[in-house]
Design a protein around this motif. Structure first.
Motif, PDB file in Angstrom:
ATOM      1  N   ALA A  71       0.831  -1.206   0.000  1.00 56.59           N
ATOM      2  CA  ALA A  71       0.000   0.000   0.000  1.00 56.59           C
ATOM      3  C   ALA A  71       0.867   1.259   0.000  1.00 56.59           C
ATOM      4  O   ALA A  71       0.562   2.239  -0.679  1.00 56.59           O
ATOM      5  CB  ALA A  71      -0.934  -0.007   1.206  1.00 56.59           C
ATOM      6  N   CYS A  72       1.972   1.237   0.765  1.00 51.95           N
ATOM      7  CA  CYS A  72       2.882   2.386   0.788  1.00 51.95           C
ATOM      8  C   CYS A  72       3.551   2.575  -0.571  1.00 51.95           C
ATOM      9  O   CYS A  72       3.686   3.708  -1.056  1.00 51.95           O
ATOM     10  CB  CYS A  72       3.935   2.197   1.875  1.00 51.95           C
ATOM     11  SG  CYS A  72       3.305   2.342   3.560  1.00 51.95           S
ATOM     12  N   LEU A  73       3.955   1.491  -1.196  1.00 48.97           N
ATOM     13  CA  LEU A  73       4.564   1.581  -2.526  1.00 48.97           C
ATOM     14  C   LEU A  73       3.565   2.140  -3.533  1.00 48.97           C
ATOM     15  O   LEU A  73       3.919   2.978  -4.378  1.00 48.97           O
ATOM     16  CB  LEU A  73       5.061   0.200  -2.963  1.00 48.97           C
ATOM     17  CG  LEU A  73       5.613   0.098  -4.389  1.00 48.97           C
ATOM     18  CD1 LEU A  73       6.755   1.083  -4.622  1.00 48.97           C
ATOM     19  CD2 LEU A  73       6.056  -1.339  -4.687  1.00 48.97           C
ATOM     20  N   ALA A  74       2.318   1.716  -3.435  1.00 49.95           N
ATOM     21  CA  ALA A  74       1.289   2.228  -4.342  1.00 49.95           C
ATOM     22  C   ALA A  74       1.110   3.736  -4.183  1.00 49.95           C
ATOM     23  O   ALA A  74       0.921   4.466  -5.165  1.00 49.95           O
ATOM     24  CB  ALA A  74      -0.039   1.503  -4.100  1.00 49.95           C
ATOM     25  N   GLN A  75       1.185   4.220  -2.944  1.00 51.24           N
ATOM     26  CA  GLN A  75       1.067   5.663  -2.691  1.00 51.24           C
ATOM     27  C   GLN A  75       2.191   6.427  -3.389  1.00 51.24           C
ATOM     28  O   GLN A  75       1.968   7.477  -4.002  1.00 51.24           O
ATOM     29  CB  GLN A  75       1.112   5.922  -1.183  1.00 51.24           C
ATOM     30  CG  GLN A  75       1.124   7.387  -0.788  1.00 51.24           C
ATOM     31  CD  GLN A  75      -0.176   8.110  -1.068  1.00 51.24           C
ATOM     32  OE1 GLN A  75      -1.227   7.484  -1.142  1.00 51.24           O
ATOM     33  NE2 GLN A  75      -0.116   9.412  -1.242  1.00 51.24           N
TER      34      GLN A  75
END
Length: 261
Positions: A71-75
């Motif tokens: 999820a952090c990478l997607a952000q």
């Protein structure tokens, strides 16, 4: 200073514990979040991709820590403008959360929120609206109408409605959020100020310059208290107030504010 401290912490953890120790990975994730805040996106992405790779290999694709890293990478991908890649990753995270935790678990709803933000950036407004409406309804049911997460989802939904030209719906939602924030946080809190700004823009977009004037006057007073007379945010609020006064034909008052600016 925080970034320098994070770098030292990560270097020490990696040296003492190894690249794949949970504390080393947690340090890298925290450092990546900070890098994203200061717009060092390439460096943040490098760290996050490393964390995702290790989490997947050690813990598996659907471990909560792996999903959080994805999820952090997607952000970061979204902030870099790689929206299709971000959405693909968010779809995978959402599917895992929904399957393992259920459709209304807080982590599932958070994943839906993130996906909706990417859809907004892609201009897929109707899809974003549908997702956000579901999140708002679920969070109201689970946490109440004035919970912080519920209010954040309502803000995002209002922004989607505003961009779709549904100004009445956006105004209604923003008004409810503003009242709740004023009760819970106070009229001068940063979140309250941000919401009042959004509401004032929607009200002005409807041609209700009397309503816009009142909101801008409140905003100017709050900005002067919290930021000072010469802060750029105070000056922006004053410019918006001057425009509302001008639109209402209050020329002397508009001129006075413009001269102050």
């Amino acid at each position: 200073q925080a970034l320098d401290a994070f770098r030292q912490s990560v270097e020490i953890r990696v040296r003492l514990l190894g690249e794949e120790h949970p504390d080393s990975l947690a340090g890298k994730s925290g450092m990546a979040r900070l890098l994203r805040q200061v717009d060092k996106l390439d460096e943040a992405r490098f760290l996050e991709e490393d964390v995702v790779d290790v989490r997947c290999r050690v813990l598996g694709d659907e471990h909560p820590d792996t999903l959080a890293a994805k999820a952090c990478l997607a952000q970061t991908l979204m902030q870099q403008g790689e929206l299709a890649a971000a959405l693909l990753l968010q779809d995978a995270v959402l599917a895992s959360h929904a399957r393992v935790l259920g459709p209304e678990h807080p982590l599932t709803l958070g994943a839906m929120d993130g996906r909706a933000t990417t859809l907004l950036h892609m201009g897929r407004l109707e899809q974003a609206r549908q997702v956000l409406a579901m999140v708002v309804a679920a969070r109201e049911r689970l946490f109440g109408a004035e919970h912080g997460d519920t209010l954040r989802s309502k803000l995002a939904l209002a922004q989607a409605l505003g961009r779709m030209g549904e100004l009445d719906g956006a105004r209604h939602l923003l008004g409810a959020v503003l009242q709740a924030q004023q009760r819970r946080l106070g009229g001068d809190h940063a979140a309250t100020l941000a919401t009042r700004d959004l509401l004032a823009d929607i009200v002005a977009g409807q041609g209700d310059w009397a309503g816009a004037r009142q909101l801008h006057e409140d905003q100017v007073a709050a900005r002067e208290r919290t930021r000072g007379l010469d802060h750029p945010e105070t000056l922006m609020s004053q410019r918006k107030l001057a425009e509302a006064l001008l639109r209402r034909g209050e020329l002397d008052a508009a001129r006075s504010v413009q001269e102050q600016v």
